[in-house]
Design a protein around this motif. Structure first.
Motif: not given
Length: 354
Positions: A84, A122, A310, A354
């Protein structure tokens, strides 16, 4: 005709790459707002606060830094594995000199996500990357931005009368606002924030996360606390970036809603941003059409879309969102727990989300 210089990428672990930090900071300074949360010290502070592993992907061309992507590897036996950029804050993402660099950095990030066997990569982008390998997550979230004048009076005159009335109302209740980055200020903030998160049914971030951010951001981070008879009833974290002040976390106790503590806190934060010469104020993320969105819109703030992209390997982008129906029962149970219990259990849970 000169042949274009090749772009090279390197995956760095933090803090093992401290010898590169000065070069990265030079690059980040040239990129303003998008780089606000990408300083290696901030990334390390967030990662250690969540007890996760930080990386920075660096792109160079001819020896010069032309791209960076901070990424934190989050793993949890409850939820899975994620890469992330950047958890907790509202944006991080790929910062690059041009599209070719962006594609190269993204390719390296995808390989890292695959090596780490993550569910997905992400990217919390301010501006989306144009790449077919990415999908945009469904989100009703927006950032609420307010332009700032050179003097506080300019913004005061621009406020709706009902907002000004609320601010005056708070003053009549004898509320006091203080700002600091010492441990007392952080603890007072956390007392309010953790109670509010329990009331919302959401696991709270660990106290050490906020201590880490305060230490890493230095004078660019401060905690505002509104008190009534000495007791904290509203609080926020303000981060001052290049030209922009953002409030990534804020809370007010429901029992004191009639005091308008929230309004006084935000106005005080706006005043402090103007004193610093900031040109824009970000109230933080809100759900489009929700209560906090309506509150912030009354201040003259306008919505800016939140773009999270993503690279999916398994699962979907919505499985970890708090509004997922599968969490409904857990939220109801969490709201019944003592606040002290949520301060212990919450950090163990949220570190992997996340």
């Amino acid at each position: 005709m000169h042949k274009p210089l090749d772009i090279s990428t390197t995956v760095h672990r933090l803090p093992e790459s401290e010898d590169r930090w000065a070069s990265w900071r030079d690059f980040l300074r040239a990129n303003g707002e998008p780089a606000m949360y990408c300083d290696p010290e901030i990334i390390e502070a967030i990662a250690t606060g969540l007890r996760q592993e930080p990386f920075i992907i660096e792109a160079t061309r001819g020896g010069d830094v032309v791209g960076l992507l901070p990424a934190i590897f989050m793993r949890s036996s409850l939820f899975g594995r994620f890469l992330v950029s950047v958890p907790y804050v509202n944006w991080g993402g790929v910062i690059c000199a041009d599209e070719a660099v962006g594609r190269k950095v993204l390719g390296t990030a995808i390989r890292l996500a695959e090596e780490l066997d993550t569910n997905y990569l992400e990217l919390r982008q301010l501006e989306p990357l144009d790449d077919d390998r990415l999908v945009v997550g469904k989100s009703a979230k927006v950032q609420m931005r307010l332009p700032l004048g050179a003097e506080a009076d300019e913004n005061w005159r621009g406020l709706k009368s009902e907002v000004r009335t609320q601010i005056r109302k708070a003053a009549k209740h004898g509320l006091q606002v203080s700002w600091g980055r010492d441990d007392e200020s952080i603890r007072a903030f956390y007392e309010v924030f953790s109670r509010n998160m329990r009331d919302l049914g959401t696991p709270v971030f660990p106290l050490r996360l906020f201590r880490n951010i305060a230490a890493a951001a230095r004078d660019n981070a401060e905690f505002g606390v509104v008190r009534l008879d000495g007791a904290p009833i509203a609080a926020c974290l303000a981060i001052h970036g290049p030209g922009l002040t953002e409030i990534p976390s804020a809370a007010a106790l429901r029992a004191y809603r009639k005091t308008a503590a929230n309004s006084l806190m935000y106005w005080n934060a706006i005043e402090r941003a103007i004193e610093r010469g900031q040109t824009e104020f970000d109230f933080g993320r809100s759900t489009l059409g929700g209560a906090t969105y309506i509150f912030k819109k009354k201040w003259g703030a306008t919505a800016r879309p939140v773009t999270w992209q993503y690279y999916l390997r398994r699962g979907d982008t919505q499985s970890m969102r708090p509004d997922n129906r599968k969490f409904a029962l857990a939220i109801q149970l969490w709201q019944r727990l003592p606040v002290a219990a949520t301060r212990v259990l919450g950090p163990m849970i949220v570190r992997g989300i996340p």
